[in-house]
Design a protein around this motif. Structure first.
Motif, mmCIF file in Angstrom:
data_model
loop_
_atom_site.group_PDB
_atom_site.id
_atom_site.type_symbol
_atom_site.label_atom_id
_atom_site.label_comp_id
_atom_site.label_asym_id
_atom_site.label_seq_id
_atom_site.Cartn_x
_atom_site.Cartn_y
_atom_site.Cartn_z
ATOM 1 N N LYS A 103 46.713 28.779 41.774
ATOM 2 C CA LYS A 103 45.850 29.958 42.476
ATOM 3 C C LYS A 103 45.115 29.661 43.330
ATOM 4 C CE LYS A 103 45.985 34.192 39.946
ATOM 5 N NZ LYS A 103 45.408 34.917 38.899
ATOM 6 N N HIS A 144 49.423 37.111 36.233
ATOM 7 C CA HIS A 144 49.474 38.377 36.357
ATOM 8 C C HIS A 144 47.975 38.909 36.091
ATOM 9 C CE1 HIS A 144 50.965 42.755 35.991
ATOM 10 N NE2 HIS A 144 49.812 42.848 35.225
ATOM 11 N N GLN A 147 45.706 44.982 39.387
ATOM 12 C CA GLN A 147 45.608 45.229 40.636
ATOM 13 C C GLN A 147 44.544 46.462 40.943
ATOM 14 O OE1 GLN A 147 46.758 42.237 42.014
ATOM 15 N NE2 GLN A 147 47.190 43.883 43.764
ATOM 16 N N GLN A 153 44.569 47.006 50.856
ATOM 17 C CA GLN A 153 45.283 46.115 49.497
ATOM 18 C C GLN A 153 44.904 44.740 50.094
ATOM 19 O OE1 GLN A 153 47.152 46.670 46.895
ATOM 20 N NE2 GLN A 153 46.265 48.588 47.020
ATOM 21 N N GLU A 155 45.355 40.626 50.075
ATOM 22 C CA GLU A 155 46.711 40.062 50.098
ATOM 23 C C GLU A 155 46.769 39.191 48.733
ATOM 24 O OE1 GLU A 155 46.827 35.615 52.103
ATOM 25 O OE2 GLU A 155 45.542 37.246 52.833
ATOM 26 N N ARG A 156 47.927 39.416 48.224
ATOM 27 C CA ARG A 156 48.196 38.827 46.982
ATOM 28 C C ARG A 156 48.704 37.261 46.870
ATOM 29 N NH1 ARG A 156 51.315 42.971 42.758
ATOM 30 N NH2 ARG A 156 50.490 41.375 41.496
#
Ligand code: BES
Ligand code: MN
Ligand code: ZN
Length: 507
Positions: A103, A144, A147, A153, A155-156
């Motif tokens: 990540k 996970h 959110q 939103q 960015e994931r």
């Protein structure tokens, strides 16, 4: 987010990976000069240098990311410590640590190398399929997170594909089907856990009892399972005094949700899985203090665990019967709310003196157990964020258990060993029940501060009608303030995988 996971070199052909992951055991580093190659001579030397200085010791959950600067066909290598004797739990933890490392530099295409030593030792220990499942779970569960509902939103982070690549090709081919099965099972389990987490993380204004019932209906429709959603009128006809009593203080009416999974028509045996579904717990008239009250959106974590488990069971279709029951209500103070001193008549006919309206979970669960029994359940497991006291007793490291049947508890324990979700049994001596005797009714709903998790559990057990029953108090494990291992901050989805392992053992 859907990550593609594959086994073998085939899956890794299409793109040069951003990162290669190599699990390293302490043994590999200790042997120093005599040790075999790890990944590439110069990089191996650098890693051994870090070991010599005590900077990378291949401890569990320790990772070290190195930039390869052209020495290897991937920009980064992530070395991850693994306890080779740590079983599935060790692998799950190591993979979770890898997910966190990946990540940090937004890796998209990843290869995970499986050294021959690792493959052999897990092969002998837990087998390839469970190893694959554990690695998949660790990786995906740790990715996970909650959110936030923001205007923009954000960015994931997008991990796109992961290929498990065995080093030393001799056994690769013959193990492939086992690895593929394990990966598929891991993905399925993660879907169930993440469903539970997502539901639990929903704010209370988005997840009322009616909305929870709606989510359950969606799930039942997708899985083609029979569902009953009992509204407040029907609950009144069925005399669900516990559920209605807790729900009466709120404008959002309570629901009793029942999902039927029938996988074996040749037997009358059926699991009753009962999950506490308080969509928000203010404490009611016995109001909670303000600090931390927002966490009480997670008071339906037991319900979420049962729904998450049903999602997995519905997909796996084992030859067993399961009746999932979710009593759901919002615990609010109002002019209509129950108050201390009130006496409720429960669905079973037993009466309960309310001494604390904040001990609401056991009231809805009592009717939940009775509902499960009337629908044919022959063994009962309830999952509930029942007490704050369980984290005084066990900290945040284990779910507390109370049972009336040691045989059934052993099965739960075996399931928990497979899932890596720790459970600790509390004593249930008959003397404890004196604490919940009442002068006004059959029982009172709180036994006071001492042994609160035990007396809370025994209150629920009173409604098991002598059937084998285990109570799981996830008051300390359903919600975290800081992430750990494969569990994120916020909702953990704890007990989803344990429930599945439990019912699968009996098929
Ligand atoms: N939902 C709470 C328990 C809880 C509190 C879980 C904090 C997780 C974190 C439950 O309904 C409750 O309020 N229990 C009381 C029982 C007491 C009044 C007998 C408690 O633990 O204080
Ligand atoms: Mn409460
Ligand atoms: Zn509660």
């Amino acid at each position: 987010m859907s990550v593609q996971l594959t086994y073998g070199v085939r899956g890794s052909e299409h793109a040069a990976p951003d990162a290669v992951v190599r699990f390293v055991s302490k043994k590999e580093l200790i042997h120093g000069e005599n040790a075999g190659p790890i990944i590439q001579p110069q990089i191996d030397e650098a890693l051994r240098g870090l070991y010599a200085k005590g900077l990378f010791k291949a401890d569990p959950e320790q990772t070290e990311t190195v930039t390869t600067l052209g020495l290897y066909p991937a920009a980064h290598i992530v070395f991850a410590g693994v306890d080779q004797d740590g079983g599935a739990r060790g692998l799950r933890l190591a993979a979770a640590a890898v997910a966190k490392a990946l990540k940090k530099f937004k890796a998209e295409h990843v290869q995970i190398l499986l050294s021959e030593a690792l493959t052999n030792s897990v092969g002998n220990d837990i087998g390839a399929e469970r190893a694959a499942q554990a690695l998949t779970e660790g990786l995906l569960l740790a990715l996970h997170v909650r959110q936030p509902l923001k205007r923009e939103q954000n960015e994931r982070f997008g991990l796109k594909d992961v290929a498990f690549v065995p080093q030393g090709t001799a056994i690769a081919g013959q193990d492939a089907p086992l690895w593929e099965q394990g990966i598929a099972k891991g993905k399925l389990y993660v879907e169930g856990v993440n469903l539970a987490r997502d539901l639990t993380n929903l704010p209370g204004n988005d997840l009322t009892p009616e909305r929870l019932a709606y989510h359950a209906e969606e799930l039942a429709r997708e899985l083609d399972l029979e569902i009953e959603v009992i509204d407040e009128w029907s609950a009144a006809e069925q005399r669900m005094g516990g559920l209605l009593g807790v729900g009466q203080g709120s404008i959002n009416p309570p629901r009793m949700i029942v999902i039927h999974y029938k996988g074996d028509s040749s037997t009358e045996e059926a699991w009753g899985l009962v999950g506490k579904g308080i969509t928000f717990d203010t404490g009611g008239i016995s109001l909670k203090r303000a600090e931390g009250m927002q966490e009480m959106i997670s008071d339906m974590g037991g319900a979420a665990a049962v729904l998450g488990a049903m999602r997995i069971i519905g997909e796996l279709k084992p030859a067993i019967n399961v009746i999932a029951v979710i009593p759901t209500a919002e615990n609010m103070p109002s002019d209509r709310a129950i108050k201390p001193g009130d006496v409720l008549r429960m669905m079973s006919g037993h009466t309960v003196e309310i001494v604390n309206t904040d001990a609401e979970g056991r009231l809805v669960l009592a009717d939940g157990l009775t509902t499960a029994i009337t629908r044919g359940a022959t063994r009962l497991v309830d999952v509930a964020t029942l007490t704050g006291a369980v984290s005084v007793a066990l900290g945040l490291e284990a779910t507390g258990a109370v049972t009336n049947n040691d045989e059934l508890f052993k099965q739960v324990q075996a399931a928990s060993e497979r899932s890596g979700e720790r459970i600790w049994q509390l004593p249930a001596y008959p003397e404890y029940k004196k604490q919940i005797r009442s002068d006004a009714a059959d029982l009172k709903n709180s036994g006071g501060r001492y042994g609160g998790t035990i007396t809370g559990g025994l209150f629920i057990g009173h409604f098991a009608e002598g059937l084998p029953w285990v109570h799981l108090d996830i008051g300390g494990t359903a919600w975290l303030d800081t992430s750990r291992g494969w569990e994120p901050k916020g909702a953990t989805g704890v007990m989803v995988r344990t429930l599945v392992e439990l019912v699968l053992q009996s098929k």
